[in-house]
Structure formats: C-alpha cells, structure tokens
Design a protein around this motif. Structure first.
Motif, PDB file in Angstrom:
ATOM      1  N   GLY A  68       1.159  -0.981  -0.114  1.00  0.00           N
ATOM      2  CA  GLY A  68      -0.361  -0.287  -0.140  1.00  0.00           C
ATOM      3  C   GLY A  68       0.857   1.120  -0.281  1.00  0.00           C
ATOM      4  O   GLY A  68      -0.030   2.167  -0.329  1.00  0.00           O
ATOM      5  N   ILE A  69       1.971   1.556   0.710  1.00  0.00           N
ATOM      6  CA  ILE A  69       2.684   2.559   0.991  1.00  0.00           C
ATOM      7  C   ILE A  69       3.328   2.740  -0.906  1.00  0.00           C
ATOM      8  O   ILE A  69       3.415   3.850  -1.242  1.00  0.00           O
ATOM      9  N   ILE A  70       4.011   1.435  -1.265  1.00  0.00           N
ATOM     10  CA  ILE A  70       4.590   1.885  -2.838  1.00  0.00           C
ATOM     11  C   ILE A  70       3.245   2.104  -3.351  1.00  0.00           C
ATOM     12  O   ILE A  70       4.058   3.198  -4.665  1.00  0.00           O
ATOM     13  N   VAL A  71       2.545   1.918  -3.328  1.00  0.00           N
ATOM     14  CA  VAL A  71       1.451   1.805  -3.925  1.00  0.00           C
ATOM     15  C   VAL A  71       0.915   4.125  -4.758  1.00  0.00           C
ATOM     16  O   VAL A  71       1.048   4.271  -5.210  1.00  0.00           O
ATOM     17  N   ASP A  72       0.697   4.176  -2.922  1.00  0.00           N
ATOM     18  CA  ASP A  72       0.526   5.324  -3.157  1.00  0.00           C
ATOM     19  C   ASP A  72       1.785   6.107  -3.236  1.00  0.00           C
ATOM     20  O   ASP A  72       1.756   7.745  -3.577  1.00  0.00           O
ATOM     21  N   SER A 212       5.674   7.151   6.278  1.00  0.00           N
ATOM     22  CA  SER A 212       4.611   7.164   5.973  1.00  0.00           C
ATOM     23  C   SER A 212       3.380   5.766   5.917  1.00  0.00           C
ATOM     24  O   SER A 212       2.111   6.315   5.855  1.00  0.00           O
ATOM     25  N   PHE A 213       3.743   4.951   6.831  1.00  0.00           N
ATOM     26  CA  PHE A 213       3.015   3.516   7.144  1.00  0.00           C
ATOM     27  C   PHE A 213       2.153   5.060   8.461  1.00  0.00           C
ATOM     28  O   PHE A 213       0.586   4.973   8.469  1.00  0.00           O
ATOM     29  N   LYS A 214       3.022   5.407   9.594  1.00  0.00           N
ATOM     30  CA  LYS A 214       1.461   6.217  10.501  1.00  0.00           C
ATOM     31  C   LYS A 214       1.295   7.145  10.241  1.00  0.00           C
ATOM     32  O   LYS A 214       0.165   7.426  10.406  1.00  0.00           O
ATOM     33  N   GLU A 215       2.016   7.682   8.731  1.00  0.00           N
ATOM     34  CA  GLU A 215       0.607   8.752   8.480  1.00  0.00           C
ATOM     35  C   GLU A 215      -0.573   8.544   7.474  1.00  0.00           C
ATOM     36  O   GLU A 215      -1.477   8.381   8.208  1.00  0.00           O
ATOM     37  N   GLY A 216      -0.866   6.982   6.936  1.00  0.00           N
ATOM     38  CA  GLY A 216      -1.861   6.456   6.622  1.00  0.00           C
ATOM     39  C   GLY A 216      -2.742   5.639   8.076  1.00  0.00           C
ATOM     40  O   GLY A 216      -3.916   6.423   7.637  1.00  0.00           O
ATOM     41  N   TYR A 219      -4.579   9.172   8.719  1.00  0.00           N
ATOM     42  CA  TYR A 219      -5.424   9.812   8.153  1.00  0.00           C
ATOM     43  C   TYR A 219      -6.509   9.337   8.494  1.00  0.00           C
ATOM     44  O   TYR A 219      -7.906  10.056   8.352  1.00  0.00           O
ATOM     45  N   LEU A 220      -6.376   7.640   8.677  1.00  0.00           N
ATOM     46  CA  LEU A 220      -7.674   7.099   9.353  1.00  0.00           C
ATOM     47  C   LEU A 220      -8.268   7.700  10.143  1.00  0.00           C
ATOM     48  O   LEU A 220     -10.063   7.241  10.653  1.00  0.00           O
ATOM     49  N   LYS A 221      -7.369   8.429  11.948  1.00  0.00           N
ATOM     50  CA  LYS A 221      -8.428   8.904  12.531  1.00  0.00           C
ATOM     51  C   LYS A 221      -8.972  10.232  11.766  1.00  0.00           C
ATOM     52  O   LYS A 221      -9.322   9.947  13.200  1.00  0.00           O
ATOM     53  N   THR A 222      -8.709  10.540  10.830  1.00  0.00           N
ATOM     54  CA  THR A 222      -9.605  11.342  11.022  1.00  0.00           C
ATOM     55  C   THR A 222     -11.328  11.419   9.363  1.00  0.00           C
ATOM     56  O   THR A 222     -11.350  12.276   9.264  1.00  0.00           O
ATOM     57  N   LYS A 223     -10.637  10.096   9.732  1.00  0.00           N
ATOM     58  CA  LYS A 223     -12.025   9.391   9.034  1.00  0.00           C
ATOM     59  C   LYS A 223     -12.206   8.885  10.068  1.00  0.00           C
ATOM     60  O   LYS A 223     -12.551   7.194   9.818  1.00  0.00           O
ATOM     61  N   GLN A 224     -13.428   8.456  10.078  1.00  0.00           N
ATOM     62  CA  GLN A 224     -14.408   8.262  11.683  1.00  0.00           C
ATOM     63  C   GLN A 224     -14.977   7.318  10.541  1.00  0.00           C
ATOM     64  O   GLN A 224     -15.348   5.978  10.937  1.00  0.00           O
ATOM     65  N   GLU A 352      -7.085   9.995  -2.790  1.00  0.00           N
ATOM     66  CA  GLU A 352      -6.443   9.594  -3.656  1.00  0.00           C
ATOM     67  C   GLU A 352      -4.944   9.137  -3.363  1.00  0.00           C
ATOM     68  O   GLU A 352      -4.312   8.166  -3.665  1.00  0.00           O
ATOM     69  N   ASN A 353      -4.380   9.466  -2.384  1.00  0.00           N
ATOM     70  CA  ASN A 353      -3.078  10.040  -2.073  1.00  0.00           C
ATOM     71  C   ASN A 353      -3.032   9.001  -0.950  1.00  0.00           C
ATOM     72  O   ASN A 353      -1.419   8.978  -0.992  1.00  0.00           O
ATOM     73  N   TYR A 354      -4.120   8.115  -0.389  1.00  0.00           N
ATOM     74  CA  TYR A 354      -3.655   7.394   0.494  1.00  0.00           C
ATOM     75  C   TYR A 354      -4.954   5.948   0.217  1.00  0.00           C
ATOM     76  O   TYR A 354      -4.160   5.238   1.249  1.00  0.00           O
ATOM     77  N   ARG A 355      -5.194   6.287  -0.713  1.00  0.00           N
ATOM     78  CA  ARG A 355      -5.854   4.934  -1.465  1.00  0.00           C
ATOM     79  C   ARG A 355      -5.221   3.472  -0.685  1.00  0.00           C
ATOM     80  O   ARG A 355      -5.774   2.546  -0.663  1.00  0.00           O
ATOM     81  N   GLY A 356      -3.411   3.488  -1.626  1.00  0.00           N
ATOM     82  CA  GLY A 356      -3.169   2.110  -2.072  1.00  0.00           C
ATOM     83  C   GLY A 356      -2.706   2.018   0.009  1.00  0.00           C
ATOM     84  O   GLY A 356      -3.244   0.838  -0.101  1.00  0.00           O
TER      85      GLY A 356
END
Length: 432
Positions: A68-72, A212-216, A219-224, A352-356
């Motif tokens: 997922g990280i590499i895909v992004d 990058s993984f932590k950033e993902g 991001y999840l925490k902002t999307k309940q 889009e930048n987080y989908r992977g």
C-alpha cells in the motif's frame, strides 16, 4: 482532455478491466486448483496441501501494508504491469525447473510465495486505481465487474483446472497459465491509470516507509466512517470464518453428505455472486452505500444461525442439499450486496494519495484474521456442538454491526439521512 474523449476512454477501461481481471482471476484459480491437485496426487497429505495455502496467505498478510505504501508513492500502472510480468516470469521459472529437474513440492512452495507477493502488489495497485480509470458515475459498475470476474473465476477455475489437469501434462498446464498472464499484461498496458486523477503529478515522497505507514493510520483517525468500517470488516472476517470452517465439517461429519453434492453446494456461493454482480452492473448507483451494506451484513449475520437448523431438525438428504445450496447462494449474493457498495464508498471517500495504504491495511486485516479464525473455530468445532457456535457467532456479528455502524456513523457517511431524520421529527412536531 475533451470530456467526451475521456468518457470513451473510461468505457474502454471499464471493459478492459473486466476482461483482464477475469483472465488473471481465472488463471489464479486454475493454477491454485491444479497445483493443489498435483500436491495431493503426489503426497496424499492434507498437511502438504494446507502448507501451500499458508505460503499463499502469509506473504499477503505481511506485505499488504508495504504494498500500500509503495502504491501511494510510485506509478500504479508500473506496479500493476510489474506484478503481472513477475507472475508470468515466476510460472515460467517453475516450467523451466520442471522441464530440467521435474516438478517438486518445494519448487511449488517457492513459486506460491513469489506468486502471492506479485498478486498482492498487483491487486492493491489495481484496486487503488479504480476511481482513476473510470468516471465517478461508473465506479459502482467497475466494482461490480470486479465481483463478476471473481465469481466467474470461482465457478470456472475448478472446472477448467480439473479439465486441464486431467487431460494435459503439467508443463502444458503451466504454459496456458503463462499465456493468460501475458494477455492480461498486454491489455493493462493500454490503460491510462491517471485518466481521472485529481493529482497533477505523482510526487516522490521522501519520508521513510514507517513514517508513511504512520501517516496512513493518522489519516484514518480523521476519517471516522472509514475507521469504523475497517473495524467492522476486521471483526466480520474473524467471525464469518465460523462458516468457512464449519460448513464442510457439518456437511461431511454431521450430515454425511456425498462429496459430489458438497461441490455443488459450495458452487452455490459463486453462482449467487455471479447473479448479483450482473444485477449491480445493470442497476443505478446505490444512494446510501453504507446503509445498503449494513442491511446486507445484518442479513448475512442472521444467515449464519440459519445453518444450524438442520442440526436441530432432521431433514432428508435431498432437502439438506437444496437447503444448503440456497444458504450458500444467499451468502454469495449478500456478499456482493455488501462488498460492492463498500468498495464504491472507499473509492469515493479515501483521498487518492492514501488509497494504496488504506486498501493495504484492509487487506492485512482481512488476511490476518483468516488463519487466526480458522485456528480458533477449528478447535471449537471439535469441543462444542456446531449449532451453538453458529448461533453465538450470528448474535456476535449482529452486535458488531449495530455498534460500529450505528446511526451516528451512517449519518456521518450520508448527511442526507440526518437531514431526513430531522425533517421527519419536525413534521411530527407540527402534527402534534
């Protein structure tokens, strides 16, 4: 680019996506079935067969977040094509090895590991690209086409695999698989993976993989809504394993159903998937995807307890066959009614930048629960009557859905539902 030209390209992508996914999914199922039959015919060992399954699951579980990280970070088209080319080369390597040394079980295990690695990267990159390949109005059709390809592969894989394995040499069997992946590669090479991209350019990020993984996750925490959905899917995969493990145990050990009939029962799920994938491809877009999926999951959860009825009430062998075929058909149908709207929601709601990374985390959660659930329920079915396990699992699944997909979460995903509820309350007050 002119909008009419983009729509034509999107239409091309839609059907090219269907064909390439169908070819690669069918190839994967044919390969899996053929190698399983080869292992069983050589060793006669269930453990050897199970080991091949483990070598397929573990790489996907471990590497999904990395993929997922590499895909992004990099070109998704390049990752898809590299994965498809890698798969073809891996099977070619197995073919060359078998021609020189003869096919061996360790060689199959090594091939399975690398095959799984390539399919992990290809699958996540492709899934993360759907919203870039087609316009927003046809994301649901694209997701239903994905389910359609999986259902056709589920039905046709064992049939085609059995025919090829029975009538052809193992070398020719491998050649056919290689040709299938080469065709999929050529089709996918013609697709524009940035047709509907909202990003002007693919930025090469400089942070580490861990950052990058932590950033993902941040991001999840902002999307309940997405966080709640991921927890639901994680727990569902855990408890629905009670069906995956239990159905064969019940049919074979408890009801003594003939093996040929068990094969038809299991095909019922794939047929249900096929029918409702076609339905979703033809129907208009679902207005409230999460609400639609919640109702479907509740239906599946209730269906788990229905499996227990023939264990409490005695039926004839014929009635048992029809009963379980319909149950599996409904499972397959409700699976599509659940997965397609959820897939559409994720494509639209995840940036889009987080989908992977999000799809990588989802894959890790789904695959990680399968071995654990299989182990837990495998032990439980030997210790506890099957009907109790199924009823408790059904009640637990319903509670999970009601807690994690409660009204407040649905209203966050679909604000129109809140407006509608408030409007109904105001109307009620006026009437009073």
């Amino acid at each position: 680019m002119n909008e009419s030209i983009k729509l034509k390209k999107a239409t091309y992508h839609l059907y090219t996506f269907l064909i390439s996914k169908m070819i690669s999914s069918l190839g994967a199922n044919v390969y899996s079935f053929g190698m399983s039959m080869f292992i069983l015919s050589i060793t006669g060992s269930a453990f050897s067969f199970a080991a091949n399954l483990i070598f397929s699951i573990l790489p996907r579980t471990i590497l999904s977040p990395i993929a997922g990280i590499i895909v992004d970070r990099f070109s998704r088209k390049a990752i898809v094509l590299t994965g498809q080319a890698g798969t073809a080369l891996i099977i070619t390597g197995l073919l060359v090895y078998s021609l020189i040394f003869g096919l061996s079980i360790p060689a199959i295990y090594v091939t399975t590991v690398f095959y799984s690695i390539c399919s992990t990267f290809t699958g996540i990159a492709f899934t993360a690209s759907v919203a870039n390949l087609v316009d927003e109005d046809r994301i649901q059709k694209a997701m239903s086409f994905n389910q359609l390809s999986l259902s056709i592969a589920g039905i046709g894989g064992p049939i085609v695999g059995g025919m090829l394995f029975g009538f052809l040499s193992i070398e020719l069997f491998l050649v056919i698989n290689i040709v299938a992946y080469v065709i999929a590669f050529l089709l996918e090479s013609t697709m524009n993976f940035r047709l509907y991209s909202k990003e002007q350019g693919q930025e090469q990020k400089q942070e580490s993989m861990i950052s990058s993984f932590k950033e993902g996750f941040a991001y999840l925490k902002t999307k309940q809504v997405i966080s709640s959905l991921l927890w639901v899917l994680l727990l569902l995969n855990m408890f629905f394993t009670s069906v995956n493990v239990g159905i064969q145990f019940i049919l074979v050990e408890k009801l003594k159903m003939e093996y040929t009939l068990i094969g038809f029962v299991e095909a019922g799920a794939a047929i249900g998937m096929l029918v409702f994938s076609i339905y979703f491809a033809a129907r208009s877009n679902v207005k409230f995807p999460l609400l639609f999926s919640k109702r479907s999951i509740l239906g599946m959860s209730a269906l788990v307890s229905v499996i227990a009825i023939p264990l409490v009430v005695s039926f004839s062998s014929g009635v048992n066959f029809v009963y379980f075929f319909m149950v599996m058909f409904l499972f397959g149908s409700l699976g599509v009614l659940t997965n397609t709207p959820i897939g559409v929601l994720l494509q639209k709601e995840v940036d889009e930048n987080y989908r992977g990374r999000i799809f990588g985390i989802l894959e890790m959660m789904a695959m990680g629960m399968m071995p654990l659930g299989t182990l837990i329920f495998g032990v439980l079915y030997d210790l506890v009557p099957a009907q109790y396990i199924l009823i408790v699992s059904s009640i637990t699944l319903i509670m999970i859905v009601l807690v994690f997909l409660r009204r407040s979460v649905l209203e966050m995903a679909h604000p129109e539902l809140k407006e509608k509820r408030i409007g109904n309350l105001e109307t009620a007050e006026i009437i009073k």
